[in-house]
Design a protein around this motif. Structure first.
Motif, mmCIF file in Angstrom:
data_model
loop_
_atom_site.group_PDB
_atom_site.id
_atom_site.type_symbol
_atom_site.label_atom_id
_atom_site.label_comp_id
_atom_site.label_asym_id
_atom_site.label_seq_id
_atom_site.Cartn_x
_atom_site.Cartn_y
_atom_site.Cartn_z
ATOM 1 N N GLN A 193 -2.011 -0.582 -12.501
ATOM 2 C CA GLN A 193 -2.583 0.446 -11.374
ATOM 3 C C GLN A 193 -3.342 1.673 -11.911
ATOM 4 O O GLN A 193 -3.363 2.690 -11.116
ATOM 5 C CB GLN A 193 -1.588 0.628 -10.135
ATOM 6 N N GLY B 23 0.853 -1.172 -0.133
ATOM 7 C CA GLY B 23 0.053 -0.004 -0.031
ATOM 8 C C GLY B 23 0.941 1.236 0.016
ATOM 9 O O GLY B 23 0.668 2.185 -0.767
ATOM 10 N N ARG B 24 1.945 1.214 0.862
ATOM 11 C CA ARG B 24 3.007 2.469 0.937
ATOM 12 C C ARG B 24 3.560 2.551 -0.405
ATOM 13 O O ARG B 24 3.482 3.658 -0.903
ATOM 14 C CB ARG B 24 3.843 2.229 2.017
ATOM 15 N N GLY C 4 2.558 1.703 -3.426
ATOM 16 C CA GLY C 4 1.659 1.816 -4.620
ATOM 17 C C GLY C 4 1.267 3.271 -4.506
ATOM 18 O O GLY C 4 1.206 4.011 -5.250
ATOM 19 N N ASP C 5 0.906 3.772 -3.105
ATOM 20 C CA ASP C 5 0.421 5.311 -2.841
ATOM 21 C C ASP C 5 1.549 6.145 -3.222
ATOM 22 O O ASP C 5 1.355 7.105 -4.036
ATOM 23 C CB ASP C 5 0.185 5.557 -1.354
ATOM 24 N N TYR C 6 2.983 5.927 -2.786
ATOM 25 C CA TYR C 6 3.992 6.718 -3.233
ATOM 26 C C TYR C 6 3.969 6.919 -4.839
ATOM 27 O O TYR C 6 4.384 7.886 -5.377
ATOM 28 C CB TYR C 6 5.235 6.202 -2.711
ATOM 29 N N ALA D 70 1.971 6.145 -7.162
ATOM 30 C CA ALA D 70 0.786 6.766 -7.761
ATOM 31 C C ALA D 70 0.650 8.207 -7.597
ATOM 32 O O ALA D 70 0.229 9.239 -8.250
ATOM 33 C CB ALA D 70 -0.479 6.539 -7.108
ATOM 34 N N SER D 71 1.357 8.750 -6.552
ATOM 35 C CA SER D 71 1.739 10.412 -6.209
ATOM 36 C C SER D 71 2.723 10.964 -7.111
ATOM 37 O O SER D 71 2.642 12.244 -7.086
ATOM 38 C CB SER D 71 2.048 10.467 -4.755
ATOM 39 N N LYS D 72 3.306 10.272 -7.965
ATOM 40 C CA LYS D 72 4.127 10.929 -8.803
ATOM 41 C C LYS D 72 3.505 11.117 -10.400
ATOM 42 O O LYS D 72 3.584 9.784 -10.951
ATOM 43 C CB LYS D 72 5.562 9.701 -8.910
#
Ligand SMILES: Cc1ncc(COP(=O)(O)O)c(C=O)c1O
Length: 413
Positions: A331, A314-315, A317-319, A321-323
């Protein structure tokens, strides 16, 4: 029962001497480290009983016992019986042999379905059967989800379909397929299912009986064991295979012999018993004194492992996705299903090998490639960037490892 218990990652890590170093392994999808229990068994076999097994003298009997224990451990990992598995050199090699063993069943005009997402292991050997007049159809990845969707399989199935070969989870896309539902549909069409579980088995508990697969493959070297391949076959499915060993080798029901010409690697099979010992040590640590059978012990441990990995994934993926410059394969907004901690990504305008090289310079073991899923890489258009960058975690990765990865990527992107 496992509600309040979480994985003690430091305890797990203590079993892997390599993890004591100042680097982070994020190429676990390529191959995992082995715990000391596996190394000890390898050592014990080579030191004390590396002779021809099963010939009735003490060293030979000891060798046979260790090999049998290894086979039992490899079968238990997917809830199979030892006589339902074939231990071979690799998954690639096992599929190659299986494709020859099933070839006599196929008449010209019979159909096989393969995907353009699978690693070439569960792909090329089947496609080569076209030379016998078999019609090979391709279940293509959906362009929006980067994934295999059941609705795209439907129109390919017909009364000539004999076999569908697909992956439990791609080593690039990382999404978990609903194998049980897919297999049910394949069986309804009167065909068999051959599932590549290599990228899935390190992350979740597998029960081949529950999945109802005809054939299932995994590679122990990606699940804390030695460099081998395991082929499971349902008894009825195995009974359809033709002997691939010497003509005089009895082929009545001994599939280890009939589907592994040359025989398995003895010392590595013996060493595989250490995987079960490792999981048992973890279980005793997390559930002290629990008097459970091996399937329940594995269920318990994989529940903890899945929860831990999901948090790490999750961490990551979130990181990613934030770029805005990063495209994670599988994803997009259309992603529909749960994934394992395997992330393949592209960075806009950058060569993937350059990104991976910089990650390695920052002490992160990562790589960029097509990872032998060449058709998948072409389908997602990653070839011009020299494939994808891939980072992947297993249960022995810690939150600190993810911190290191994120810090390194912050400096690279
Ligand atoms: C998903 C998947 N399937 C199959 C294979 C091939 O396994 P082996 O190296 O045992 O032939 C790999 C190896 O990377 C893989 O990731």
């Amino acid at each position: 029962m496992t509600k309040d218990i979480t994985l003690d990652v430091e305890f797990c890590r203590d079993h892997f001497s390599e993890l004591a170093g100042d680097w982070v392994l994020m190429e676990n999808a390529g191959g995992t480290l082995v715990p000391r229990q596996v190394i000890d068994r390898l050592n014990r076999y080579a030191s004390h009983c590396q002779v021809q097994p099963g010939e009735g003298y003490p060293a030979s009997d000891a060798a046979q016992t260790m090999i049998d224990e290894g086979r039992a451990a490899l079968a238990a990992l997917i809830n199979a019986d030892p006589d339902e598995i074939v231990v071979g050199p690799s998954t690639t090699s096992n599929v190659y042999v299986l494709s020859h063993a099933l070839a006599p069943l196929l008449a010209p005009g019979d159909e096989i379905i393969v995907t353009n997402q699978d690693h070439e292991a569960n792909n090329g050997a089947w496609r080569r059967l076209a030379a016998l007049g078999v019609v090979v159809r391709e279940w293509k990845m959906n362009r929006e989800t980067d994934d295999l969707e059941l609705e795209d399989l439907e129109p390919l199935l017909n009364d000539r379909t004999r076999l569908v070969c697909f992956t439990h989870c791609s080593n690039i896309v990382g999404m978990i397929h609903d194998v049980k539902a897919i297999v049910k549909r394949i069986h309804a069409a009167g065909a068999m299912a051959c599932v590549d579980g290599v990228a899935y088995t390190p992350h979740r508990r597998v029960d081949v009986k529950d999945l109802d697969v005809d054939f299932y493959l995994y590679s122990p070297y990606k699940i804390f064991g030695p460099h081998l391949g395991v082929l499971y076959g349902k008894r009825e499915a195995l009974a359809k295979t033709a002997n691939q060993n010497h003509y005089f080798v009895p082929d009545e029901g001994d599939y280890q012999r009939s589907l592994c010409p040359g025989g398995p690697n003895h010392e590595l099979t013996a060493a595989a018993g250490g995987i079960a010992e490792y999981f048992d040590a973890l279980h005793e640590h997390h559930f002290p004194g629990a008097n459970l059978a091996q399937p329940e012990r594995l269920d318990n441990m994989f529940r903890l492992i899945a929860a831990h990995e999901t948090a790490l994934a999750g961490r990551i993926g979130d990181y990613l996705a934030s770029k805005p410059s990063v495209r994670v394969v599988g994803q997009g907004a259309a992603a529909r299903r749960e994934r394992v901690g395997v992330f393949a990504f592209l960075v806009e305008g950058r060569d993937s090998r350059e990104i991976a090289e910089k990650l390695r310079a920052a002490g992160i073991g990562a790589f960029a490639d097509d990872f032998y899923a060449a058709r998948c890489i072409d389908a997602i258009g990653a070839r011009p960037q020299n494939g994808v960058v891939r980072v992947s975690v297993v249960h022995y990765n810690s939150g600190r490892d993810v911190d290191r990865l994120v810090t390194a990527l912050e400096n690279i992107l």
